[in-house]
Motif scaffolding. Structure first.
Motif, mmCIF file in Angstrom:
data_model
loop_
_atom_site.group_PDB
_atom_site.id
_atom_site.type_symbol
_atom_site.label_atom_id
_atom_site.label_comp_id
_atom_site.label_asym_id
_atom_site.label_seq_id
_atom_site.Cartn_x
_atom_site.Cartn_y
_atom_site.Cartn_z
ATOM 1 N N ILE A 1 -6.202 10.575 -2.680
ATOM 2 C CA ILE A 1 -7.633 10.156 -2.810
ATOM 3 C C ILE A 1 -7.689 10.121 -0.658
ATOM 4 N N PRO A 2 -8.363 10.797 -0.783
ATOM 5 C CA PRO A 2 -9.114 10.538 1.025
ATOM 6 C C PRO A 2 -9.715 9.748 1.575
ATOM 7 N N ALA A 3 -8.375 8.858 2.502
ATOM 8 C CA ALA A 3 -8.834 7.640 2.624
ATOM 9 C C ALA A 3 -9.860 7.629 3.830
ATOM 10 N N PRO A 4 -10.297 6.217 4.014
ATOM 11 C CA PRO A 4 -9.636 5.718 3.978
ATOM 12 C C PRO A 4 -10.110 4.629 2.819
ATOM 13 N N LEU A 5 -9.879 3.875 2.435
ATOM 14 C CA LEU A 5 -9.545 3.379 0.550
ATOM 15 C C LEU A 5 -9.890 2.103 0.515
ATOM 16 N N VAL A 6 -10.628 2.188 -0.999
ATOM 17 C CA VAL A 6 -10.946 0.279 -1.775
ATOM 18 C C VAL A 6 -10.186 0.164 -2.101
ATOM 19 N N LEU A 7 -9.023 -1.028 -2.350
ATOM 20 C CA LEU A 7 -8.384 -1.596 -3.268
ATOM 21 C C LEU A 7 -9.115 -2.691 -4.580
ATOM 22 N N LYS A 8 -9.122 -2.777 -5.263
ATOM 23 C CA LYS A 8 -9.694 -3.703 -6.058
ATOM 24 C C LYS A 8 -8.791 -4.237 -7.437
ATOM 25 N N GLY A 9 -8.652 -5.735 -7.787
ATOM 26 C CA GLY A 9 -8.044 -5.668 -8.856
ATOM 27 C C GLY A 9 -8.934 -5.960 -9.733
ATOM 28 N N GLN A 10 -8.820 -5.215 -11.427
ATOM 29 C CA GLN A 10 -9.583 -5.303 -12.328
ATOM 30 C C GLN A 10 -9.682 -7.066 -13.043
ATOM 31 N N GLN B 1 -9.010 6.363 -8.915
ATOM 32 C CA GLN B 1 -8.302 6.019 -10.232
ATOM 33 C C GLN B 1 -7.406 4.716 -10.778
ATOM 34 N N GLN B 2 -7.388 4.482 -11.563
ATOM 35 C CA GLN B 2 -6.685 3.693 -12.178
ATOM 36 C C GLN B 2 -5.039 3.239 -11.492
ATOM 37 N N ALA B 3 -4.328 2.176 -11.936
ATOM 38 C CA ALA B 3 -3.087 1.792 -11.718
ATOM 39 C C ALA B 3 -2.561 0.530 -12.448
ATOM 40 N N ASN B 4 -2.055 0.620 -12.821
ATOM 41 C CA ASN B 4 -1.224 -0.862 -13.890
ATOM 42 C C ASN B 4 -0.045 -1.250 -13.244
ATOM 43 N N SER B 5 0.243 -0.954 -11.852
ATOM 44 C CA SER B 5 1.778 -1.858 -10.712
ATOM 45 C C SER B 5 0.982 -1.735 -9.406
ATOM 46 N N PRO B 6 1.319 -2.307 -8.523
ATOM 47 C CA PRO B 6 1.415 -2.037 -7.186
ATOM 48 C C PRO B 6 1.824 -0.830 -6.907
ATOM 49 N N GLN B 7 3.111 -0.402 -7.397
ATOM 50 C CA GLN B 7 3.823 0.426 -6.867
ATOM 51 C C GLN B 7 3.002 2.229 -7.391
ATOM 52 N N SER C 1 0.111 2.363 -4.830
ATOM 53 C CA SER C 1 0.243 3.037 -3.839
ATOM 54 C C SER C 1 1.194 4.708 -3.782
ATOM 55 N N GLU C 2 0.823 4.846 -5.575
ATOM 56 C CA GLU C 2 1.524 6.635 -5.425
ATOM 57 C C GLU C 2 -0.036 7.462 -5.650
ATOM 58 N N ILE C 3 -0.417 6.376 -6.489
ATOM 59 C CA ILE C 3 -1.930 7.386 -6.140
ATOM 60 C C ILE C 3 -2.659 7.362 -5.214
ATOM 61 N N ALA C 4 -2.816 6.365 -4.781
ATOM 62 C CA ALA C 4 -3.549 6.089 -3.496
ATOM 63 C C ALA C 4 -3.164 6.935 -2.626
ATOM 64 N N ALA C 5 -2.271 7.695 -2.933
ATOM 65 C CA ALA C 5 -1.843 9.262 -1.593
ATOM 66 C C ALA C 5 -2.823 10.409 -1.916
ATOM 67 N N ALA D 1 -5.649 2.229 5.142
ATOM 68 C CA ALA D 1 -4.867 2.940 4.654
ATOM 69 C C ALA D 1 -3.525 4.033 3.741
ATOM 70 N N HIS D 2 -3.694 4.504 3.601
ATOM 71 C CA HIS D 2 -2.409 5.198 2.141
ATOM 72 C C HIS D 2 -0.767 3.863 2.807
ATOM 73 N N ASN D 3 -0.815 3.804 3.326
ATOM 74 C CA ASN D 3 0.411 3.282 3.671
ATOM 75 C C ASN D 3 -0.121 1.411 3.653
ATOM 76 N N LEU D 4 -0.915 1.022 3.608
ATOM 77 C CA LEU D 4 -1.294 0.033 3.327
ATOM 78 C C LEU D 4 -1.424 -0.930 1.752
ATOM 79 N N ILE D 5 -1.653 -0.311 0.678
ATOM 80 C CA ILE D 5 -1.857 -0.224 -0.482
ATOM 81 C C ILE D 5 -1.321 -0.980 -1.817
ATOM 82 N N LEU D 6 0.147 -1.008 -1.275
ATOM 83 C CA LEU D 6 0.981 -1.305 -1.312
ATOM 84 C C LEU D 6 0.975 -2.896 -1.353
#
Length: 673
Positions: A506-515, A491-497, A500-504, A531-536
């Motif tokens: 999706i099953p962990a572990p996760l990948v975060l990428k800047g577009q 999923q996509q997000a337009n802010s760090p916050q 973090s909300e969207i990450a919850a 982990a979910h709590n490290l996304i922000l």
């Protein structure tokens, strides 16, 4: 065009238009070669040239000439071509320079070349800036200089854009029968593929060698490929320009890997044209193909009276797609009977000098190593410069071995200059291939044993490049997924916050990428195994406010790059490579052209150094090869549907797991609809 070229290349009448030494040489060379047709010098003032009576103008000729050499300046050349075309002449060689090849110095060159093509109409022309051709089968020459060709009854054809290289190749002293030499010049109207197509119609041509500077009209090359296959005529090429980049690497790893020579190599392979990389190997390969045709196996046997030569032969073949298989029981038994117990049997074989000068014994030993498992047997003998009487035993034994076995036999001089021309001609006449240089002989055998099979499907033509826009990673993945490519849950997000909300969800572990960032790893815009709590925190540290949150693919056994770039000269390059962040450092890649079949893709994968990872390396699980093939098919499907717009496409990495192949990253640069 190819049908009309036959009249030009196999003329019954020749017109030589112009004066001076160049035109006189054309007439002298034709007479010297024994041309039996009519020769018409054309000049407004001369009475005779080279002893042949002159016509004052083209209109005075009794019939339209089949072939004309135009040796006048570039402006008169255009007028002369128009006159010849209007009178129904068969074709012309345009000798004058100063056309498109001189555009950098003279802006009128390209315009004059366009005028020349228009003047020719349907009449074929070679050049301009072209020496012409030598037909050594019929003694027909439109060639304004010295050459080394002699009359032959069958032989190979050589085509090159360089007149000087053409002259040099005709001067070879390697017993290679050259049936046609064609200097193609600027190829304003008629390209190399069309010329080669015409020469395929002559049953006396056994193989065709092409010295290629660049490709044009890819469809005519495909037609040549299929016709050569149907006629069983092998094609080889010396393609220059390895150091020149075919296209600039811009934003993708794929563009970096596919730059330079990769597209040319992929095109030649697709066309079924074997590639060589130097002129000596070019000539030796043509000679081997002329005598033996493509080899049915990649196996060699070598026999010499020197351990040094045996070792050199083995080392020369090392790392090539050619082998010296161990002697089988039949060979060992026959060799022991011929040589006795003092010789250590191996392949390559050093038979010492016990039987030297004994022609019958040499014949027996050399015939003994010949075997159905061997595609070509190399008899290594270097001849002295003077008084080769003591080497008559070797020459006769080679001829006897060929007569006894009917197998492919080559007499190889380790140094090219140690094969005397008269001995080479004698061996050739007896069916033995005289090969000049051990390295060249083994290189030629490698080429002849690994001739590529031409593809049946037509190329996706590159069209004209267009300015492209870069899709976001999410857009690129979605577009490819619509054609069957497997992508991660994301999923996509337009802010760090928001990330973090969207990450919850999706099953962990996760990948975060800047577009919106090319080469994300270098910019610190990729974080793995979160982990979910490290996304922000991770999102806050990235240089962007646009994010993609994805599931991480944990079970990958290897990473591949699969990418496509538009190569204006060769088509769409499909590159398969070791993927991930080290792609460009490893340079472990193979390039094909779109569309590539699944069998071609499998063969390409096996050529990668990382291929063992895909098959289960050191007890680890194997990747799902079918899933990888499906991923490549999906990428090609997208390219075939959007080829008029695509500039670059890059899936890196394609994570290859035991049950799937997932595109962890994707990039597409394409022009808008």
């Amino acid at each position: 065009m190819t049908n009309t070229l036959s009249r030009l290349f196999r003329p019954k009448s020749i017109a030589v238009i112009g004066g001076g030494a160049w035109c006189e040489q054309v007439i002298r060379q034709s007479l010297k070669m024994g041309f039996s047709g009519a020769i018409y010098p054309v000049h407004p003032k001369a009475v005779e040239i080279a002893g042949v009576r002159v016509c004052s103008c083209l209109n005075d000729l009794p019939t339209p000439p089949d072939a004309s050499f135009i040796g006048v300046n570039r402006h008169l050349t255009i007028d002369t071509v128009k006159t010849l075309a209007d009178m129904g002449a068969g074709g012309a060689v345009c000798f004058a320079a100063g056309f498109s090849e001189s555009t950098a110095e003279d802006a009128t060159g390209s315009d004059l070349q366009a005028q020349l093509v228009a003047a020719a109409g349907d009449m074929p022309i070679l050049g301009p800036n072209c020496y012409g051709f030598i037909n050594a089968l019929d003694g027909a020459l439109l060639w304004p200089d010295q050459h080394g060709c002699a009359p032959v009854v069958r032989g190979v054809a050589i085509l090159t854009q360089s007149s000087n290289i053409a002259i040099n190749l005709t001067q070879q002293r390697r017993a290679l029968p050259i049936a046609y030499t064609v200097a193609c010049g600027n190829m304003a109207q008629t390209n190399q593929a069309q010329i080669a197509l015409s020469l395929l119609d002559d049953p006396r041509v056994t193989a065709i060698g092409l010295h290629i500077e660049g490709f044009s009209d890819l469809r005519s090359w495909e037609t040549l490929s299929q016709k050569a296959k149907a006629k069983g005529i092998p094609l080889i090429a010396l393609k220059v320009g390895k150091s020149a980049q075919a296209q600039k690497a811009t934003i993708s790893h794929t563009a970096s890997l596919a730059g330079g020579d990769a597209g040319a190599s992929a095109l030649l392979t697709r066309l079924g044209i074997a590639r060589v990389h130097d002129l000596p190997t070019f000539l030796e390969t043509l000679k081997l193909l002329h005598m033996a045709g493509p080899l049915t196996q990649n196996t060699l046997a070598s026999i010499s009276c020197s351990g040094g030569e045996a070792s050199l032969a083995a080392d020369t073949a090392h790392g090539r797609e050619i082998t010296f298989p161990p002697l089988n029981p039949r060979q060992k038994q026959s060799l022991t009977k011929a040589l006795g117990p003092m010789v250590a049997l191996a392949n390559p074989l050093d038979y010492n000098t016990y039987i030297w000068r004994d022609t019958a014994a040499m014949t027996t030993a050399w015939s003994a190593i010949v075997d159905p498992q061997i595609a070509l047997t190399l008899l290594i003998v270097d001849y002295p410069h003077t008084d080769a009487t003591d080497w008559e035993c070797a020459t006769q034994a080679a001829l006897n071995t060929r007569a006894n076995t009917g197998a492919n036999i080559a007499m190889v001089a380790t140094l090219p200059e140690l094969m005397p021309p008269d001995i080479a001609a004698r061996l050739m006449a007896g069916g033995v291939v005289p090969m000049h240089g051990l390295t060249e002989a083994i290189a030629a055998a490698e080429v002849a044993a690994n001739m590529p099979e031409p593809a049946n499907s037509p190329l996706l033509l590159p069209g004209n490049p267009r300015e492209g826009d870069i899709k976001t990673e999410a857009e690129a993945k979605s577009a490819l997924a619509a054609h069957g490519l497997t992508i991660p849950i994301s999923q996509q997000a337009n802010s760090p916050q928001q990330a973090s909300e969207i990450a919850a969800t999706i099953p962990a572990p996760l990948v975060l990428k800047g577009q919106g960032i090319a080469h994300k790893s270098e910019a610190g815009a990729v974080r793995l195994n979160l982990a979910h709590n490290l996304i922000l925190k991770a999102a806050t540290e990235m240089p962007t406010n646009s994010f993609l949150i994805e599931e991480m693919i944990p079970d990958g056994v290897a990473e591949l790059l699969v990418g496509v770039t538009r190569d204006p000269a060769h088509g769409f390059c499909l590159t398969l490579a070791a993927g991930g962040t080290l792609t460009e450092l490893l340079k472990d890649s193979v390039t094909l052209l779109v569309p590539a079949s699944q069998s071609e893709v499998i063969q390409a994968l096996t050529r990668l150094n990382c291929y063992p990872l895909l098959t289960g390396f050191r007890g680890k699980p194997a990747a799902d090869i079918d899933a990888i093939l499906s991923a490549v098919d999906a990428i090609q499907s997208y390219v075939l549907a959007n080829g008029d717009r695509i500039e670059e496409l890059d899936v890196n990495p394609l994570i290859c797991a035991p049950t799937r192949a997932v595109a962890a990253d994707a990039l597409i640069k394409e022009a808008p609809k």
